[in-house]
Scaffold this motif. Sequence first.
Motif, PDB file in Angstrom:
ATOM      1  N   GLY A  67      -5.207  10.891  -1.022  1.00  0.00           N
ATOM      2  CA  GLY A  67      -5.683  10.275  -2.084  1.00  0.00           C
ATOM      3  C   GLY A  67      -7.070  10.449  -2.172  1.00  0.00           C
ATOM      4  O   GLY A  67      -7.864  10.109  -3.552  1.00  0.00           O
ATOM      5  N   THR A  68      -7.764  11.142  -1.248  1.00  0.00           N
ATOM      6  CA  THR A  68      -8.976  11.280  -1.437  1.00  0.00           C
ATOM      7  C   THR A  68      -9.305  13.058  -1.639  1.00  0.00           C
ATOM      8  O   THR A  68     -10.325  13.566  -1.653  1.00  0.00           O
ATOM      9  N   PHE A  69      -8.135  13.623  -2.143  1.00  0.00           N
ATOM     10  CA  PHE A  69      -8.449  14.973  -2.334  1.00  0.00           C
ATOM     11  C   PHE A  69      -9.324  15.309  -3.537  1.00  0.00           C
ATOM     12  O   PHE A  69      -9.173  14.514  -4.889  1.00  0.00           O
ATOM     13  N   PRO A  70     -10.537  15.967  -3.543  1.00  0.00           N
ATOM     14  CA  PRO A  70     -11.059  16.020  -4.934  1.00  0.00           C
ATOM     15  C   PRO A  70     -10.487  16.687  -5.949  1.00  0.00           C
ATOM     16  O   PRO A  70      -9.513  17.476  -5.631  1.00  0.00           O
ATOM     17  N   GLY A  71     -10.840  16.041  -6.949  1.00  0.00           N
ATOM     18  CA  GLY A  71     -10.214  16.702  -8.238  1.00  0.00           C
ATOM     19  C   GLY A  71      -9.252  15.711  -8.844  1.00  0.00           C
ATOM     20  O   GLY A  71      -8.426  15.834 -10.021  1.00  0.00           O
ATOM     21  N   ILE A  72      -8.639  14.937  -8.003  1.00  0.00           N
ATOM     22  CA  ILE A  72      -7.516  13.878  -8.360  1.00  0.00           C
ATOM     23  C   ILE A  72      -8.092  12.871  -9.747  1.00  0.00           C
ATOM     24  O   ILE A  72      -9.220  12.263  -9.496  1.00  0.00           O
ATOM     25  N   ALA A  73      -7.348  12.813 -10.807  1.00  0.00           N
ATOM     26  CA  ALA A  73      -7.950  12.097 -11.865  1.00  0.00           C
ATOM     27  C   ALA A  73      -7.309  10.848 -11.863  1.00  0.00           C
ATOM     28  O   ALA A  73      -7.872   9.876 -12.494  1.00  0.00           O
ATOM     29  N   GLU A  74      -5.957  10.933 -11.387  1.00  0.00           N
ATOM     30  CA  GLU A  74      -5.093   9.564 -11.671  1.00  0.00           C
ATOM     31  C   GLU A  74      -4.280   9.625 -10.490  1.00  0.00           C
ATOM     32  O   GLU A  74      -3.541  10.807 -10.305  1.00  0.00           O
ATOM     33  N   ILE A  75      -3.886   8.484 -10.082  1.00  0.00           N
ATOM     34  CA  ILE A  75      -2.578   8.256  -9.175  1.00  0.00           C
ATOM     35  C   ILE A  75      -1.620   7.713  -9.989  1.00  0.00           C
ATOM     36  O   ILE A  75      -1.257   6.630 -10.553  1.00  0.00           O
ATOM     37  N   LEU A  76      -0.366   8.704 -10.068  1.00  0.00           N
ATOM     38  CA  LEU A  76       0.644   8.266 -11.109  1.00  0.00           C
ATOM     39  C   LEU A  76       1.625   7.256 -10.221  1.00  0.00           C
ATOM     40  O   LEU A  76       2.268   6.435 -11.032  1.00  0.00           O
ATOM     41  N   ALA A  77       1.833   7.423  -8.980  1.00  0.00           N
ATOM     42  CA  ALA A  77       2.802   6.609  -8.208  1.00  0.00           C
ATOM     43  C   ALA A  77       2.534   6.685  -6.865  1.00  0.00           C
ATOM     44  O   ALA A  77       2.071   7.701  -6.283  1.00  0.00           O
ATOM     45  N   LYS A  78       2.924   5.477  -6.047  1.00  0.00           N
ATOM     46  CA  LYS A  78       2.720   5.277  -4.573  1.00  0.00           C
ATOM     47  C   LYS A  78       3.677   4.415  -4.092  1.00  0.00           C
ATOM     48  O   LYS A  78       3.578   3.271  -4.383  1.00  0.00           O
ATOM     49  N   GLY A  79       4.374   5.093  -3.010  1.00  0.00           N
ATOM     50  CA  GLY A  79       5.340   4.361  -2.475  1.00  0.00           C
ATOM     51  C   GLY A  79       5.231   4.410  -0.833  1.00  0.00           C
ATOM     52  O   GLY A  79       4.181   4.590  -0.651  1.00  0.00           O
ATOM     53  N   GLU A  80       6.338   4.146  -0.230  1.00  0.00           N
ATOM     54  CA  GLU A  80       6.279   4.156   1.177  1.00  0.00           C
ATOM     55  C   GLU A  80       5.830   5.561   1.632  1.00  0.00           C
ATOM     56  O   GLU A  80       5.057   5.600   2.747  1.00  0.00           O
ATOM     57  N   THR A  81       6.699   6.376   1.213  1.00  0.00           N
ATOM     58  CA  THR A  81       6.559   7.553   1.853  1.00  0.00           C
ATOM     59  C   THR A  81       6.237   8.835   0.717  1.00  0.00           C
ATOM     60  O   THR A  81       6.168  10.069   1.066  1.00  0.00           O
TER      61      THR A  81
END
Length: 574
Positions: A216-230
Amino acid sequence: MTNREIAAVFEQLADLLEFQNTNPFRIRSYRNGARKIANLSEPLAQIVADSDRKLTDIDGIGKTLSEKIEELLETSKLDALEKLLGEIPPTVLALLRVPGLGPKKAAILHSSLGVNSLNDLRAVCENQKVRELKGFGIKTEETILNGLAIAEQAESRTRWVEADEVATELLTHMHEVVGIGQMEMSGSYRRGCETIGDLDLLVEAPMAAAVMQHFGTFPGIAEILAKGETKMSVRLASRLQIDLRVVPSESFGAALQYFTGSKDHNVVVRGRAKQRGLKVNEWGVFRVEDDGEEIYLAGKNEEEVYASLELPWIPPELREAREEFAWAENDVLPRIVELSDIRGDLHMHTTATDGKASLEEMIATAKSLGLEYIAITDHSQRVSMANGLDPKRLREQWSEIDRLRKKLEGIVVLKGIECDILEKGGMDLPNDVLAEADWVIASVHYGQKQPSDQITERILGALENPHVDIIAHPTGRLINRREPYAVDMEQVFAAAAKHGKMLELNANPARLDLNDIHCAAAKRHGVPIVISTDAHSTAGFEVMRHGVQQARRGGLTSADIANTGSWKEFSGKL
Ligand code: DGT
Ligand code: CA
Ligand code: CA
Ligand code: ZN
């Protein structure tokens, strides 16, 4: 951010400003800056990191541009661009990526016909509304229609080489996580496809949380689309999507196999499993007991997944459900070509035409890279934009090569030419000149939009010329940018076979021409392929790996590729 990405941002900025019909001076300065940056050999990030140096010392980079570059490197974003992007709906932005439709014309279509998307654009073209606009006409309407298909693809798919830059940065970033095991990029990227829909990263780790947090800290990320357990999906500012999956060690090979795909390949894999009373999924290979219980059999690595289906490991580039299963079953999987098999490079340019390095620099770099033979193949006179060579200048270059040859050791330098195939047919240089060359490449640069009969005739004509050795970039396509010529490739393969000619696989990652299917077709016709970099600088040799990857997708072995042979073997084919 890479120089290429930064340049692309400025190009986009210029396009948007032009679409909004603003200050032409600013537009030009962004375009010039983009061109400068794309041509810099040193990463801008490196210059910025050096406190002794200033961006403004680079010719063509002024104060505004340098501030924006720093902003980009720091934040991966540009306020000015974000603002413009906010003002123009994304579907309208897509209009700017239609080949043959510049920002100015797009603006007119938008304001006068209310075109707000690629779909709208298709409709007004098909209803012949565009031709009625001042300054457009039937021709423009046709050009736009032709460009639409490719714009529709470019909307959703990234060229492999651009995805590769992101993939490399991402893998470096993820290696900072303590305690992770294996890590691989899967999906179409691993299969070496020309374009990538999204990147699929697979990480082996006992605990997913730390991996996902760092992702999640990778530079260039504009948006988190989905996040689950794995699993987790993000979208970068560049619009590229990345899917992450974290798997335990006993499932890594199974997951890698599953997420490498292709979907069609995996359909066959699951079918074979079923025939054997097994089940394959991303967690492993399981035996299904009569009571329905599933017993884990394999999954640590791909070899054991394939072995449990009585198959040898299949290289990812072949996993398209074409011939790979038939080959694997009969134990005749080809040993597909590798970069280290390549021994010569037979297409390159120098400062005599549009190259950036001198003859001597190109030779020295080729030698330092371990190439055993090369051909110097500058453009011929017709290609005036590139300062193409007339017979006199060409012969001067050849005398220079003769002179250099006397002191050269360990590398053979061929006197070559990339001779234009004229629009009306025939070669751009007289036969007596071509006869003096060691290596003649024929290629189409003008009249690319001719009807099939005409352009096919031109290429067949070149194949009949006794001095021509090879046709360069035989279809002329640019991935995501330009459609191939309407050339009838079956006729080209047949003629090349008949006249004993070779065909180029141009390794430039924007070309990759021939494509994988054509490579396999050339092999079927017994036509040797030459993988060439078409280098226009010393850095240009680097693209060979892309050509090799494409040849691998075509199932070619080193025996199918002429420039894998020793000089002695290769010269025997001339
Ligand atoms: P792309 O991203 O469009 O360039 O192509 P791929 O091949 O990377 O496709 P992608 O990212 O949708 O999925 C990666 C692989 O995961 C795919 O090749 C096969 C597997 N996979 C994904 N979704 C499914 C699915 O719904 N069913 C099956 N059987 N396999 C799937
Ligand atoms: Ca993918
Ligand atoms: Ca995916
Ligand atoms: Zn060239």
